[in-house]
Motif scaffolding. Structure first.
Motif, PDB file in Angstrom:
ATOM      1  N   ILE A  62       3.915  -7.145 -38.203  1.00  0.00           N
ATOM      2  CA  ILE A  62       3.584  -7.965 -39.374  1.00  0.00           C
ATOM      3  C   ILE A  62       3.064  -9.314 -38.879  1.00  0.00           C
ATOM      4  CG2 ILE A  62       4.479  -9.041 -41.485  1.00  0.00           C
ATOM      5  CD1 ILE A  62       4.534  -5.973 -41.568  1.00  0.00           C
ATOM      6  N   ASN A  63       1.817  -9.618 -39.210  1.00  0.00           N
ATOM      7  CA  ASN A  63       1.178 -10.850 -38.739  1.00  0.00           C
ATOM      8  C   ASN A  63       0.984 -11.822 -39.885  1.00  0.00           C
ATOM      9  OD1 ASN A  63       0.234  -8.499 -36.913  1.00  0.00           O
ATOM     10  ND2 ASN A  63      -0.149 -10.321 -35.699  1.00  0.00           N
ATOM     11  N   LEU A  64       1.559 -13.002 -39.730  1.00  0.00           N
ATOM     12  CA  LEU A  64       1.471 -14.067 -40.738  1.00  0.00           C
ATOM     13  C   LEU A  64       0.534 -15.148 -40.220  1.00  0.00           C
ATOM     14  CD1 LEU A  64       4.449 -12.812 -40.897  1.00  0.00           C
ATOM     15  CD2 LEU A  64       5.140 -15.010 -41.832  1.00  0.00           C
ATOM     16  N   LEU A  65      -0.104 -15.842 -41.127  1.00  0.00           N
ATOM     17  CA  LEU A  65      -1.018 -16.927 -40.754  1.00  0.00           C
ATOM     18  C   LEU A  65      -0.750 -18.099 -41.696  1.00  0.00           C
ATOM     19  CD1 LEU A  65      -3.699 -17.899 -39.305  1.00  0.00           C
ATOM     20  CD2 LEU A  65      -4.939 -16.653 -41.091  1.00  0.00           C
ATOM     21  N   LEU A  66      -0.533 -19.283 -41.131  1.00  0.00           N
ATOM     22  CA  LEU A  66      -0.304 -20.455 -41.981  1.00  0.00           C
ATOM     23  C   LEU A  66      -1.532 -20.709 -42.852  1.00  0.00           C
ATOM     24  CD1 LEU A  66       1.397 -23.009 -39.541  1.00  0.00           C
ATOM     25  CD2 LEU A  66       2.472 -21.305 -41.037  1.00  0.00           C
ATOM     26  N   ASN A  67      -1.292 -21.267 -44.020  1.00  0.00           N
ATOM     27  CA  ASN A  67      -2.390 -21.489 -44.964  1.00  0.00           C
ATOM     28  C   ASN A  67      -2.387 -22.920 -45.483  1.00  0.00           C
ATOM     29  OD1 ASN A  67      -4.556 -20.190 -46.644  1.00  0.00           O
ATOM     30  ND2 ASN A  67      -3.284 -21.051 -48.284  1.00  0.00           N
ATOM     31  N   TYR A  68      -3.511 -23.618 -45.312  1.00  0.00           N
ATOM     32  CA  TYR A  68      -3.667 -24.976 -45.836  1.00  0.00           C
ATOM     33  C   TYR A  68      -4.999 -25.091 -46.545  1.00  0.00           C
ATOM     34  CZ  TYR A  68       0.226 -25.806 -42.767  1.00  0.00           C
ATOM     35  OH  TYR A  68       1.443 -25.712 -42.164  1.00  0.00           O
ATOM     36  N   GLU A  69      -5.014 -25.959 -47.554  1.00  0.00           N
ATOM     37  CA  GLU A  69      -6.269 -26.136 -48.291  1.00  0.00           C
ATOM     38  C   GLU A  69      -7.403 -26.555 -47.373  1.00  0.00           C
ATOM     39  OE1 GLU A  69      -6.263 -28.108 -52.314  1.00  0.00           O
ATOM     40  OE2 GLU A  69      -4.163 -28.360 -51.696  1.00  0.00           O
ATOM     41  N   GLU A  70      -7.087 -27.442 -46.418  1.00  0.00           N
ATOM     42  CA  GLU A  70      -8.151 -27.914 -45.525  1.00  0.00           C
ATOM     43  C   GLU A  70      -8.388 -26.945 -44.377  1.00  0.00           C
ATOM     44  OE1 GLU A  70      -5.223 -29.128 -45.949  1.00  0.00           O
ATOM     45  OE2 GLU A  70      -4.342 -29.940 -44.116  1.00  0.00           O
ATOM     46  N   CYS A  72      -8.079 -24.715 -40.926  1.00  0.00           N
ATOM     47  CA  CYS A  72      -7.821 -25.044 -39.525  1.00  0.00           C
ATOM     48  C   CYS A  72      -8.774 -26.154 -39.112  1.00  0.00           C
ATOM     49  CB  CYS A  72      -8.073 -23.790 -38.670  1.00  0.00           C
ATOM     50  SG  CYS A  72      -7.780 -24.060 -36.909  1.00  0.00           S
ATOM     51  N   ARG A  73      -8.256 -27.139 -38.379  1.00  0.00           N
ATOM     52  CA  ARG A  73      -9.103 -28.274 -37.996  1.00  0.00           C
ATOM     53  C   ARG A  73     -10.012 -27.947 -36.814  1.00  0.00           C
ATOM     54  NH1 ARG A  73      -5.990 -33.953 -39.059  1.00  0.00           N
ATOM     55  NH2 ARG A  73      -5.540 -33.501 -41.239  1.00  0.00           N
ATOM     56  N   SER A  74      -9.740 -26.842 -36.163  1.00  0.00           N
ATOM     57  CA  SER A  74     -10.592 -26.484 -35.027  1.00  0.00           C
ATOM     58  C   SER A  74     -11.855 -25.787 -35.521  1.00  0.00           C
ATOM     59  CB  SER A  74      -9.831 -25.581 -34.060  1.00  0.00           C
ATOM     60  OG  SER A  74      -8.715 -26.280 -33.554  1.00  0.00           O
ATOM     61  N   ASP A  75     -12.777 -25.613 -34.605  1.00  0.00           N
ATOM     62  CA  ASP A  75     -14.068 -25.074 -35.015  1.00  0.00           C
ATOM     63  C   ASP A  75     -14.637 -24.181 -33.915  1.00  0.00           C
ATOM     64  OD1 ASP A  75     -16.052 -24.794 -36.903  1.00  0.00           O
ATOM     65  OD2 ASP A  75     -17.292 -26.355 -35.998  1.00  0.00           O
ATOM     66  N   CYS A  76     -13.868 -23.206 -33.521  1.00  0.00           N
ATOM     67  CA  CYS A  76     -14.280 -22.354 -32.411  1.00  0.00           C
ATOM     68  C   CYS A  76     -15.490 -21.513 -32.832  1.00  0.00           C
ATOM     69  CB  CYS A  76     -13.115 -21.492 -31.970  1.00  0.00           C
ATOM     70  SG  CYS A  76     -11.672 -22.510 -31.544  1.00  0.00           S
ATOM     71  N   ALA A  77     -16.413 -21.359 -31.901  1.00  0.00           N
ATOM     72  CA  ALA A  77     -17.734 -20.810 -32.225  1.00  0.00           C
ATOM     73  C   ALA A  77     -17.690 -19.379 -32.728  1.00  0.00           C
ATOM     74  CB  ALA A  77     -18.624 -20.892 -30.983  1.00  0.00           C
ATOM     75  N   VAL A 126      -2.152 -22.680 -37.188  1.00  0.00           N
ATOM     76  CA  VAL A 126      -3.533 -23.164 -37.149  1.00  0.00           C
ATOM     77  C   VAL A 126      -3.461 -24.622 -36.708  1.00  0.00           C
ATOM     78  CG1 VAL A 126      -4.398 -21.609 -38.952  1.00  0.00           C
ATOM     79  CG2 VAL A 126      -3.494 -23.850 -39.602  1.00  0.00           C
ATOM     80  N   THR A 127      -4.589 -25.196 -36.345  1.00  0.00           N
ATOM     81  CA  THR A 127      -4.581 -26.593 -35.925  1.00  0.00           C
ATOM     82  C   THR A 127      -4.478 -27.476 -37.167  1.00  0.00           C
ATOM     83  OG1 THR A 127      -6.016 -25.979 -34.085  1.00  0.00           O
ATOM     84  CG2 THR A 127      -5.772 -28.323 -34.525  1.00  0.00           C
ATOM     85  N   SER A 128      -3.269 -27.975 -37.392  1.00  0.00           N
ATOM     86  CA  SER A 128      -2.991 -28.820 -38.558  1.00  0.00           C
ATOM     87  C   SER A 128      -1.769 -29.672 -38.215  1.00  0.00           C
ATOM     88  CB  SER A 128      -2.669 -27.951 -39.783  1.00  0.00           C
ATOM     89  OG  SER A 128      -1.948 -28.702 -40.741  1.00  0.00           O
ATOM     90  N   PRO A 129      -1.736 -30.918 -38.698  1.00  0.00           N
ATOM     91  CA  PRO A 129      -0.574 -31.765 -38.398  1.00  0.00           C
ATOM     92  C   PRO A 129       0.718 -31.227 -39.014  1.00  0.00           C
ATOM     93  CG  PRO A 129      -2.113 -32.880 -39.878  1.00  0.00           C
ATOM     94  CD  PRO A 129      -2.782 -31.629 -39.435  1.00  0.00           C
ATOM     95  N   LEU A 130       0.609 -30.340 -39.983  1.00  0.00           N
ATOM     96  CA  LEU A 130       1.799 -29.799 -40.643  1.00  0.00           C
ATOM     97  C   LEU A 130       2.292 -28.509 -39.992  1.00  0.00           C
ATOM     98  CD1 LEU A 130       0.480 -30.239 -44.302  1.00  0.00           C
ATOM     99  CD2 LEU A 130       2.158 -31.691 -43.117  1.00  0.00           C
TER     100      LEU A 130
END
Ligand code: SF4
Length: 381
Positions: A62-70, A72-77, A126-130
């Motif tokens: 079972i794979n979970l992924l954090l979710n934010y309105e903004e 992930c702050r990263s931008d991998c190609a 994900v890359t986020s301060p939270l």
């Protein structure tokens, strides 16, 4: 953010965006830690979604992924979640498939009820301060209700050694690091030097988190996701596999799978022959102690020679494990995180198998490997 996942294609059609969970709040409030995204395969395994796999698979990862309105702050190609990839974060696919959003408490409840069928749980940051704080909250929620071993696929920019120690204290079993690009130059071009608005990642920081995680979690409790097909050579991959094996860290192989509209959306996947050979090479390095001198390369770094004993290499191929999905194991060492359809479309040939390849699969694998072209037998005692 890294390549991860357990995706399965959820067909477009009426209700595609419809959530099956109850008590949804307004879209703006559906963020972690109260909400998380889960892979399509996880949604099906926990009956959030109906659907069928191409072959009968019992997916216990079972794979979970954090979710934010903004997002992930990263931008991998190459990443489906990249900041500059067109579209709203909530609608973005990841490894070309949809990750539905569910309430964390309902998810934990369902995981507890399905515990006997589950093999491995994983929270992808994900890359986020939270992200760190919320990963701790969700970890505590899971650990209080579900016994299945838990991994965290970490976002290195958000972490330090003390935070990794805290994960360990909270009962996290394994740490995954989505290195993805296996050389510093490639990492920099795809993950550090990003268009305006993205947060560039640091190769040095990634490796310092790998080192700290290895110290805190111990041997074979840390893994690095490594991608085949981003522009690296076979020699680069062998160097990475050996380097990680020497430090008792797993390399988990992923096949680059282009996300439409990402900066690498037009790049083709690696040829199947190269992919199969890298699967075998990685397996021989990790499981049979093969080293740099078991392999020969041409001037461009392409593998052109495999030196080994016939019995070892034939046994490694015939066993089939080399071609299975690499992922954190279940409690008894069985396949845990199997990510069905993570590296290929349901209509395509399996790149990695979430089960042991069957006789028909093995015949195809042998053809794809064309081992006779590179195998120099009986050199290694
Ligand atoms: S291999 Fe491990 S760290 Fe990577 S996604 Fe699967 S469970 Fe998470």
């Amino acid at each position: 953010m890294t390549d991860l996942g357990a995706p399965v294609e959820l067909r477009a059609g009426p209700g595609r965006r419809e959530l099956t969970v109850t008590g949804e709040g307004p879209a703006a409030a559906r963020v972690s830690p109260d909400w998380v995204r889960i892979s399509g395969a996880s949604a099906m395994a926990l009956r959030f979604r109906s659907g069928r796999f191409g072959r009968e698979l019992a997916s216990g990862g079972i794979n979970l992924l954090l979710n934010y309105e903004e997002g992930c702050r990263s931008d991998c190609a190459y990443c489906g979640l990249a900041r500059t990839r067109p579209g709203d974060y909530e609608d973005k696919s990841f490894i070309r498939v949809e990750w539905p959003l569910v309430r964390t408490d309902e998810l934990v409840e369902r995981m507890a009820r399905a515990e006997d069928r589950l093999t491995r749980l994983c929270i992808s940051m994900v890359t986020s301060p939270l992200a760190y704080r919320h990963t701790c909250v969700i970890t505590e929620q899971i650990r209080s209700a579900v016994r299945t071993p838990l991994s965290i696929l970490v976002a290195p920019p958000t972490l330090n050694r003390a935070k990794l120690e805290q994960f360990h204290e909270l009962g996290v079993d394994m740490i995954g690091v989505g290195l993805d690009a296996v050389t510093e130059e490639l990492f920099r071009s795809l993950r550090t030097e990003v268009p305006a608005g993205g947060a560039g990642l640091s190769w040095t920081k990634y490796w310092s988190v790998v080192d700290d995680a290895r110290d805190v979690f111990g041997p074979w409790k840390v893994n690095c996701h490594t991608l085949v097909g981003l522009g690296e050579t076979d020699r680069d991959l062998v160097e990475t596999f050996v380097r990680l094996r020497e430090r008792e860290i797993f390399s988990y192989l992923f096949c680059f799978n282009p996300e439409p509209d990402s900066r690498l959306g037009g790049r083709p996947k690696s040829p199947l022959r190269r992919w199969r050979r890298m699967q075998l090479v990685k397996h021989l390095i990790e499981s049979a102690g093969y080293d740099r001198d078991n392999f020969g390369f041409d001037a461009a770094g392409n593998l052109e020679l495999l030196r080994g004993t016939t019995s070892e290499v034939e046994a490694a191929v015939a066993d089939g494990v080399a071609f299975m999905t690499n992922g954190c194991p279940g409690e008894q060492g069985e396949p845990g995180c199997t990510r069905p359809y993570g590296s290929y479309r349901p209509s395509e040939q399996f790149r990695d198998f979430p089960f042991r390849p069957e006789p028909g699969d093995m015949r195809a694998i042998l053809d794809e490997l064309a081992l006779d072209d590179i195998f120099e037998r009986e050199v290694r005692a």
